[in-house]
Scaffold this motif. Structure first.
Motif, PDB file in Angstrom:
ATOM      1  N   GLU A 187       0.826  -1.204   0.000  1.00  0.00           N
ATOM      2  CA  GLU A 187       0.000   0.000   0.000  1.00  0.00           C
ATOM      3  C   GLU A 187       0.862   1.256   0.000  1.00  0.00           C
ATOM      4  O   GLU A 187       0.345   2.367  -0.105  1.00  0.00           O
ATOM      5  CB  GLU A 187      -0.933  -0.012   1.207  1.00  0.00           C
ATOM      6  CG  GLU A 187      -1.929  -1.183   1.177  1.00  0.00           C
ATOM      7  CD  GLU A 187      -2.844  -1.205   2.381  1.00  0.00           C
ATOM      8  OE1 GLU A 187      -2.798  -0.235   3.172  1.00  0.00           O
ATOM      9  OE2 GLU A 187      -3.609  -2.177   2.528  1.00  0.00           O
ATOM     10  N   ARG A 188       2.173   1.071   0.150  1.00  0.00           N
ATOM     11  CA  ARG A 188       3.135   2.179   0.107  1.00  0.00           C
ATOM     12  C   ARG A 188       3.836   2.182  -1.248  1.00  0.00           C
ATOM     13  O   ARG A 188       3.911   1.151  -1.917  1.00  0.00           O
ATOM     14  CB  ARG A 188       4.177   2.000   1.211  1.00  0.00           C
ATOM     15  CG  ARG A 188       3.592   1.755   2.595  1.00  0.00           C
ATOM     16  CD  ARG A 188       3.400   3.037   3.330  1.00  0.00           C
ATOM     17  NE  ARG A 188       2.705   2.858   4.613  1.00  0.00           N
ATOM     18  CZ  ARG A 188       2.705   3.755   5.574  1.00  0.00           C
ATOM     19  NH1 ARG A 188       3.380   4.884   5.417  1.00  0.00           N
ATOM     20  NH2 ARG A 188       2.032   3.554   6.684  1.00  0.00           N
ATOM     21  N   PRO A 189       4.411   3.299  -1.671  1.00  0.00           N
ATOM     22  CA  PRO A 189       5.215   3.281  -2.890  1.00  0.00           C
ATOM     23  C   PRO A 189       6.368   2.298  -2.749  1.00  0.00           C
ATOM     24  O   PRO A 189       6.954   2.157  -1.662  1.00  0.00           O
ATOM     25  CB  PRO A 189       5.730   4.731  -2.995  1.00  0.00           C
ATOM     26  CG  PRO A 189       4.761   5.540  -2.187  1.00  0.00           C
ATOM     27  CD  PRO A 189       4.317   4.647  -1.070  1.00  0.00           C
ATOM     28  N   GLY A 190       6.700   1.594  -3.830  1.00  0.00           N
ATOM     29  CA  GLY A 190       7.767   0.616  -3.751  1.00  0.00           C
ATOM     30  C   GLY A 190       8.420   0.346  -5.089  1.00  0.00           C
ATOM     31  O   GLY A 190       7.862   0.622  -6.158  1.00  0.00           O
ATOM     32  N   VAL A 191       9.633  -0.214  -5.017  1.00  0.00           N
ATOM     33  CA  VAL A 191      10.373  -0.653  -6.202  1.00  0.00           C
ATOM     34  C   VAL A 191      10.998  -2.003  -5.871  1.00  0.00           C
ATOM     35  O   VAL A 191      11.193  -2.353  -4.703  1.00  0.00           O
ATOM     36  CB  VAL A 191      11.473   0.360  -6.604  1.00  0.00           C
ATOM     37  CG1 VAL A 191      10.867   1.716  -6.944  1.00  0.00           C
ATOM     38  CG2 VAL A 191      12.511   0.512  -5.494  1.00  0.00           C
ATOM     39  N   PHE A 192      11.352  -2.772  -6.926  1.00  0.00           N
ATOM     40  CA  PHE A 192      11.927  -4.090  -6.668  1.00  0.00           C
ATOM     41  C   PHE A 192      12.785  -4.552  -7.836  1.00  0.00           C
ATOM     42  O   PHE A 192      12.632  -4.101  -8.975  1.00  0.00           O
ATOM     43  CB  PHE A 192      10.828  -5.121  -6.403  1.00  0.00           C
ATOM     44  CG  PHE A 192       9.980  -5.473  -7.603  1.00  0.00           C
ATOM     45  CD1 PHE A 192      10.274  -6.575  -8.395  1.00  0.00           C
ATOM     46  CD2 PHE A 192       8.886  -4.686  -7.954  1.00  0.00           C
ATOM     47  CE1 PHE A 192       9.502  -6.891  -9.505  1.00  0.00           C
ATOM     48  CE2 PHE A 192       8.106  -4.999  -9.064  1.00  0.00           C
ATOM     49  CZ  PHE A 192       8.415  -6.102  -9.848  1.00  0.00           C
ATOM     50  N   VAL A 193      13.699  -5.456  -7.513  1.00  0.00           N
ATOM     51  CA  VAL A 193      14.416  -6.268  -8.495  1.00  0.00           C
ATOM     52  C   VAL A 193      14.336  -7.709  -8.007  1.00  0.00           C
ATOM     53  O   VAL A 193      13.979  -7.971  -6.853  1.00  0.00           O
ATOM     54  CB  VAL A 193      15.896  -5.841  -8.644  1.00  0.00           C
ATOM     55  CG1 VAL A 193      16.008  -4.454  -9.263  1.00  0.00           C
ATOM     56  CG2 VAL A 193      16.622  -5.890  -7.297  1.00  0.00           C
ATOM     57  N   LEU A 194      14.687  -8.638  -8.877  1.00  0.00           N
ATOM     58  CA  LEU A 194      14.676 -10.055  -8.516  1.00  0.00           C
ATOM     59  C   LEU A 194      16.090 -10.566  -8.299  1.00  0.00           C
ATOM     60  O   LEU A 194      17.062  -9.985  -8.784  1.00  0.00           O
ATOM     61  CB  LEU A 194      13.987 -10.879  -9.607  1.00  0.00           C
ATOM     62  CG  LEU A 194      12.525 -10.561  -9.903  1.00  0.00           C
ATOM     63  CD1 LEU A 194      11.985 -11.543 -10.952  1.00  0.00           C
ATOM     64  CD2 LEU A 194      11.668 -10.591  -8.646  1.00  0.00           C
ATOM     65  N   PHE A 245       3.457  -7.673  -7.584  1.00  0.00           N
ATOM     66  CA  PHE A 245       4.082  -6.407  -7.191  1.00  0.00           C
ATOM     67  C   PHE A 245       3.648  -5.268  -8.119  1.00  0.00           C
ATOM     68  O   PHE A 245       3.294  -4.177  -7.663  1.00  0.00           O
ATOM     69  CB  PHE A 245       5.607  -6.540  -7.221  1.00  0.00           C
ATOM     70  CG  PHE A 245       6.204  -7.359  -6.104  1.00  0.00           C
ATOM     71  CD1 PHE A 245       5.544  -7.529  -4.905  1.00  0.00           C
ATOM     72  CD2 PHE A 245       7.447  -7.966  -6.263  1.00  0.00           C
ATOM     73  CE1 PHE A 245       6.100  -8.271  -3.876  1.00  0.00           C
ATOM     74  CE2 PHE A 245       8.013  -8.702  -5.244  1.00  0.00           C
ATOM     75  CZ  PHE A 245       7.349  -8.861  -4.053  1.00  0.00           C
ATOM     76  N   VAL A 246       3.693  -5.522  -9.416  1.00  0.00           N
ATOM     77  CA  VAL A 246       3.367  -4.475 -10.385  1.00  0.00           C
ATOM     78  C   VAL A 246       1.902  -4.070 -10.275  1.00  0.00           C
ATOM     79  O   VAL A 246       1.561  -2.874 -10.338  1.00  0.00           O
ATOM     80  CB  VAL A 246       3.704  -4.942 -11.810  1.00  0.00           C
ATOM     81  CG1 VAL A 246       3.149  -3.978 -12.853  1.00  0.00           C
ATOM     82  CG2 VAL A 246       5.220  -5.080 -11.978  1.00  0.00           C
ATOM     83  N   ASP A 247       1.015  -5.041 -10.082  1.00  0.00           N
ATOM     84  CA  ASP A 247      -0.413  -4.728  -9.939  1.00  0.00           C
ATOM     85  C   ASP A 247      -0.671  -3.855  -8.712  1.00  0.00           C
ATOM     86  O   ASP A 247      -1.638  -3.080  -8.688  1.00  0.00           O
ATOM     87  CB  ASP A 247      -1.234  -6.013  -9.831  1.00  0.00           C
ATOM     88  CG  ASP A 247      -1.303  -6.769 -11.150  1.00  0.00           C
ATOM     89  OD1 ASP A 247      -0.901  -6.200 -12.180  1.00  0.00           O
ATOM     90  OD2 ASP A 247      -1.734  -7.944 -11.135  1.00  0.00           O
ATOM     91  N   ALA A 248       0.197  -3.966  -7.706  1.00  0.00           N
ATOM     92  CA  ALA A 248       0.055  -3.135  -6.508  1.00  0.00           C
ATOM     93  C   ALA A 248       0.662  -1.750  -6.696  1.00  0.00           C
ATOM     94  O   ALA A 248       0.524  -0.896  -5.813  1.00  0.00           O
ATOM     95  CB  ALA A 248       0.713  -3.828  -5.316  1.00  0.00           C
ATOM     96  N   GLY A 249       1.340  -1.531  -7.823  1.00  0.00           N
ATOM     97  CA  GLY A 249       1.905  -0.210  -8.092  1.00  0.00           C
ATOM     98  C   GLY A 249       3.401  -0.102  -7.884  1.00  0.00           C
ATOM     99  O   GLY A 249       3.975   0.979  -8.076  1.00  0.00           O
ATOM    100  N   TRP A 250       4.064  -1.203  -7.524  1.00  0.00           N
ATOM    101  CA  TRP A 250       5.514  -1.157  -7.366  1.00  0.00           C
ATOM    102  C   TRP A 250       6.197  -1.164  -8.729  1.00  0.00           C
ATOM    103  O   TRP A 250       5.726  -1.806  -9.672  1.00  0.00           O
ATOM    104  CB  TRP A 250       6.001  -2.336  -6.535  1.00  0.00           C
ATOM    105  CG  TRP A 250       5.780  -2.187  -5.055  1.00  0.00           C
ATOM    106  CD1 TRP A 250       5.040  -1.234  -4.430  1.00  0.00           C
ATOM    107  CD2 TRP A 250       6.316  -3.028  -4.033  1.00  0.00           C
ATOM    108  NE1 TRP A 250       5.075  -1.421  -3.066  1.00  0.00           N
ATOM    109  CE2 TRP A 250       5.844  -2.517  -2.797  1.00  0.00           C
ATOM    110  CE3 TRP A 250       7.122  -4.158  -4.029  1.00  0.00           C
ATOM    111  CZ2 TRP A 250       6.170  -3.101  -1.571  1.00  0.00           C
ATOM    112  CZ3 TRP A 250       7.458  -4.742  -2.822  1.00  0.00           C
ATOM    113  CH2 TRP A 250       6.984  -4.212  -1.596  1.00  0.00           C
ATOM    114  N   LEU A 251       7.328  -0.468  -8.816  1.00  0.00           N
ATOM    115  CA  LEU A 251       8.094  -0.399 -10.054  1.00  0.00           C
ATOM    116  C   LEU A 251       9.043  -1.585 -10.169  1.00  0.00           C
ATOM    117  O   LEU A 251       9.810  -1.866  -9.247  1.00  0.00           O
ATOM    118  CB  LEU A 251       8.916   0.891 -10.108  1.00  0.00           C
ATOM    119  CG  LEU A 251       8.179   2.220 -10.252  1.00  0.00           C
ATOM    120  CD1 LEU A 251       9.199   3.353 -10.363  1.00  0.00           C
ATOM    121  CD2 LEU A 251       7.263   2.215 -11.461  1.00  0.00           C
TER     122      LEU A 251
END
Length: 307
Positions: free
Chosen positions: A108-115, A155-161
């Motif tokens: 629910e917070r802004p976020g970013v990720f890599v694998l 993750f992407v559907d929740a808005g994370w980059l």
């Protein structure tokens, strides 16, 4: 051997077995002693309010690890402005829904990720002592693929980059943040060309990567990023008290295996071509050998403040 000699040898063996059992019990408990670290990073322009960034890495989750999942869910109470996930979330073919459940409050917070490599491939049983040996370059990429696409979609559907060999921007609490990310260098999925010059019109420029290989860190600093956020090392996982980590599982030196440092290592704040580097010791282990020694599993709340 005399009776007294046999008795002495038996006593030594019993003492050794007891010490080994005690160490194994301690290492198993240490692997479950989830901790929140806190660091302050002087990286924002003058006049900007502090920014709270939660760095989560290396969860290595299996469906039965409810305590770990509950810990990650509880992190929302730290009220982060931004979440940075540096990969290795999975350790089981059926772990994706459990991982998404663990991250649900944070998404629910802004976020970013890599694998990381363990998001892509089933971890399998490994000899735990190989981790302490020099890297032989062998990568286990011939095993079963995990359903990492489902994780990315969640993750992407929740808005994370998704920053795997990508760039992106977010506006967080009034701060314009430019990101560049790399896919996992540990299994040669990184495309250094994906990291272009850091946008000068952003308030903050962050590089994100799973494994802190020097080629990746060098690329981010050469392109002008203010800070780099990485995981992968597990803090060494098995460390010696008063000495530290024996290995980093990459070409980063053990002195920077976890925590906040500079890159290059001998640089100072303000030096051209340098950046802050934060490496997380991560939350997990290989699911078949859940041991840590003198290196508690962790997540980090990074408070970004004025330079």
């Amino acid at each position: 051997m005399s009776p007294s000699g046999l008795q002495l040898a038996g006593g030594v063996l019993a003492a050794g077995a007891a010490a080994g059992a005690a160490l194994a019990t301690y290492a198993a408990c240490e692997a479950r002693a989830y901790t929140v670290r806190r660091v302050t990073v002087p990286v924002l322009p003058a006049g900007h309010a502090p920014l709270r960034v939660l760095h989560v890495s290396d969860m290595h989750l299996t469906p039965g690890q409810t305590r770990k999942r509950d810990f990650v869910r509880s992190l929302v109470h730290l009220a982060p402005d931004l979440v940075v996930n540096t990969g290795d979330n999975l350790a089981h073919m059926r772990a994706v829904p459990f991982a998404l459940d663990a991250f649900a409050p944070l998404m629910e917070r802004p976020g970013v990720f890599v694998l990381g490599s363990n998001d892509y491939f089933d971890p399998g049983v490994r000899n735990p002592f190989r981790y302490l040996l020099p890297d032989d370059g062998v990568r286990h990429t011939d095993g079963a693929q995990l359903p990492w696409g489902e994780l990315v979609s969640g993750f992407v559907d929740a808005g994370w980059l998704d920053l795997s060999n990508r760039a992106g921007r977010l506006r967080v609490n009034g701060e314009e943040i430019a990101f560049a990310g790399l896919d996992d260098p540990h299994i040669s999925r990184d495309d250094l060309a994906a990291v272009g010059p850091a946008p000068r019109d952003a308030d903050l420029r962050l590089g994100v990567v799973h494994a802190p290989y020097l080629r990746a860190l060098d690329r981010f600093t050469e392109q002008g990023y203010d800070a780099i956020i990485a995981g992968h090392t597990h803090g060494g996982q098995v460390c010696l008290p008063f000495y530290g980590a024996l290995t980093t599982n990459c070409d980063l030196e053990p002195a920077r295996v976890k925590g906040l440092h500079r890159h290059p290592a001998d640089s100072l704040p303000g030096d051209p071509g340098s950046a802050w580097l934060h490496v997380s010791a991560g939350l997990g282990t290989n699911p078949f050998v859940r041991f840590r020694v003198a290196c508690r599993p962790e997540t980090t709340l990074m408070t970004l403040v004025e330079r």
